[in-house]
Enzyme design. Sequence first.
Site, short mmCIF file in Angstrom:
data_model
loop_
_atom_site.label_atom_id
_atom_site.label_comp_id
_atom_site.label_asym_id
_atom_site.label_seq_id
_atom_site.Cartn_x
_atom_site.Cartn_y
_atom_site.Cartn_z
N ASP A 48 0.84 -1.20 0.00
CA ASP A 48 0.00 0.00 0.00
C ASP A 48 0.87 1.25 0.00
O ASP A 48 1.59 1.51 0.97
CB ASP A 48 -0.89 0.01 1.24
CG ASP A 48 -1.79 1.24 1.29
OD1 ASP A 48 -2.88 1.18 0.71
OD2 ASP A 48 -1.38 2.27 1.87
N TYR A 53 3.05 9.95 -0.41
CA TYR A 53 4.16 9.36 0.37
C TYR A 53 5.51 9.63 -0.31
O TYR A 53 6.56 9.50 0.32
CB TYR A 53 4.00 7.84 0.56
CG TYR A 53 2.75 7.40 1.27
CD1 TYR A 53 1.90 8.30 1.91
CD2 TYR A 53 2.39 6.04 1.31
CE1 TYR A 53 0.73 7.88 2.53
CE2 TYR A 53 1.23 5.62 1.95
CZ TYR A 53 0.41 6.54 2.54
OH TYR A 53 -0.74 6.11 3.15
N LYS A 82 -2.85 5.98 -4.22
CA LYS A 82 -3.97 6.90 -3.94
C LYS A 82 -3.72 8.25 -4.58
O LYS A 82 -2.57 8.71 -4.63
CB LYS A 82 -4.12 7.09 -2.41
CG LYS A 82 -4.00 5.80 -1.62
CD LYS A 82 -4.12 5.99 -0.12
CE LYS A 82 -3.73 4.70 0.61
NZ LYS A 82 -2.31 4.60 0.98
N HIS A 115 -7.70 9.58 -1.76
CA HIS A 115 -7.04 9.54 -0.45
C HIS A 115 -7.88 10.17 0.67
O HIS A 115 -7.96 9.61 1.77
CB HIS A 115 -5.67 10.24 -0.56
CG HIS A 115 -4.66 9.76 0.41
ND1 HIS A 115 -3.32 9.68 0.13
CD2 HIS A 115 -4.78 9.34 1.70
CE1 HIS A 115 -2.67 9.22 1.18
NE2 HIS A 115 -3.53 9.01 2.15
N1 LIG Z 1 -5.20 6.27 3.78
C1 LIG Z 1 -4.62 6.99 4.70
O1 LIG Z 1 -4.97 8.15 4.92
C2 LIG Z 1 -3.51 6.40 5.49
C3 LIG Z 1 -3.02 7.07 6.62
C4 LIG Z 1 -2.00 6.48 7.36
C5 LIG Z 1 -1.51 5.24 6.97
N2 LIG Z 1 -1.98 4.62 5.84
C6 LIG Z 1 -1.45 3.31 5.39
O2 LIG Z 1 -1.51 2.39 6.47
C7 LIG Z 1 -0.20 1.85 6.72
C8 LIG Z 1 -0.02 1.48 8.18
O3 LIG Z 1 -0.21 2.60 9.01
P1 LIG Z 1 0.97 3.39 9.74
O4 LIG Z 1 2.22 3.24 8.98
O5 LIG Z 1 0.47 4.79 9.95
O6 LIG Z 1 1.06 2.75 11.18
P2 LIG Z 1 1.05 1.28 11.84
O7 LIG Z 1 1.20 0.23 10.81
O8 LIG Z 1 -0.09 1.25 12.76
O9 LIG Z 1 2.35 1.34 12.75
C9 LIG Z 1 3.63 1.46 12.22
C10 LIG Z 1 4.61 1.67 13.35
O10 LIG Z 1 4.65 0.54 14.20
C11 LIG Z 1 5.97 -0.02 14.20
N3 LIG Z 1 5.79 -1.48 14.13
C12 LIG Z 1 5.31 -2.21 13.11
N4 LIG Z 1 5.23 -3.51 13.42
C13 LIG Z 1 5.68 -3.62 14.68
C14 LIG Z 1 5.85 -4.72 15.56
N5 LIG Z 1 5.52 -5.95 15.18
N6 LIG Z 1 6.35 -4.47 16.79
C15 LIG Z 1 6.68 -3.21 17.17
N7 LIG Z 1 6.53 -2.14 16.39
C16 LIG Z 1 6.04 -2.33 15.15
C17 LIG Z 1 6.67 0.54 12.98
O11 LIG Z 1 8.05 0.73 13.22
P3 LIG Z 1 9.23 0.08 12.31
O12 LIG Z 1 9.01 0.46 10.88
O13 LIG Z 1 10.44 0.70 12.90
O14 LIG Z 1 9.15 -1.40 12.54
C18 LIG Z 1 6.00 1.92 12.86
O15 LIG Z 1 6.61 2.84 13.74
C19 LIG Z 1 0.70 2.99 6.23
O16 LIG Z 1 2.04 2.61 6.09
C20 LIG Z 1 0.02 3.39 4.97
O17 LIG Z 1 0.32 2.47 3.93
C21 LIG Z 1 -2.98 5.18 5.10
#
Ligand SMILES: NC(=O)c1ccc[n+]([C@@H]2O[C@H](COP(=O)([O-])OP(=O)(O)OC[C@H]3O[C@@H](n4cnc5c(N)ncnc54)[C@H](OP(=O)(O)O)[C@@H]3O)[C@@H](O)[C@H]2O)c1
Length: 279
Positions: A48, A53, A82, A115
Amino acid sequence: MENLQSTTTLQNGVKMPWLGLGVFKVEEGQELVNAVKTAITHGYRSIDTAAIYGNEVGVGQGVRQAMAETGVAREDLFITSKVWNSELGYETTIAAYEESLTKLDIDYLDLYLIHWPVAGKYKDAWRALETLYKEGRVKAIGVSNFQIHHLEDLMKDAEIKPMLNQVEYHPRLTQKELHAFCLRHDIQLEAWSPLMQGELLDNTELQEIADKYGKSVAQVILRWDLQNGVITIPKSTKEHRIAENATVFDFELTPEDMARIDSLNKNHRVGPDPDNIDF
Ligand SMILES: NC(=O)c1ccc[n+]([C@@H]2O[C@H](COP(=O)([O-])OP(=O)(O)OC[C@H]3O[C@@H](n4cnc5c(N)ncnc54)[C@H](OP(=O)(O)O)[C@@H]3O)[C@@H](O)[C@H]2O)c1
């Protein structure tokens, strides 16, 4: 839902993996390319990204390198991007799609999303997505951060219903009403920030549940997504976490534990409120 390659079927028949890799805040460069490659090597099939980004070039590189190294075919992968707010409009959204393909250096996206629901702009953008879809240039189309009223408004004029809605979703924001609405309209829900960007990982109640299953808190949350029928896309650039987050197909939370996790809801967001966006 047996393994990392297990899929759900969207309303148009397209199959989408239940679990994928998110790459928000991962900048262009080797770390990004490696993360995408590592994920695919570990069995992930869904990535994704988004134009905003600023990392579509590296995502494409990671995908191509993984395909070369693992023999996984493009049609076995599921790539989402997106259209950003500034490009919402008919012609501008078509052009944004072209630009994403050019940066990713691929021929089509599996899923293209609006988005954010910018008022007065998303309907023209949706017509553009409908055109891309009808012309066979994208496999599935959907939205992100749409509340019920945005979906109702969009569907009043839409020829094609959104196939998916990607929203903030985690145990502090369980989105029950939105989820029920999406289920009624056959719109697949997808969780962004499923781990609440890491903020939930030291929650003592989740840790208690995780200990019971011999799993990590991250794994319990991701399993809760899947058992709720919600696609999930945790982000990590670390190989051991990429692997850990994918090891959620070998246990099942009891209904009591599912309810316990549901009860953590506080309608609390880590990201922007879609009804009050100023970007
Ligand atoms: N549509 C939208 O508006 C929107 C908004 C936000 C996000 N997104 C999408 O959703 C995806 C996921 O959301 P997100 O990146 O905001 O946050 P998330 O996946 O909830 O959390 C990511 C964070 O958690 C850490 N992490 C991941 N797995 C872990 C584990 N097993 N143990 C400990 N820490 C862990 C990562 O660090 P490390 O990388 O250091 O492991 C990073 O700091 C995004 O990457 C993006 O593709 C979409």
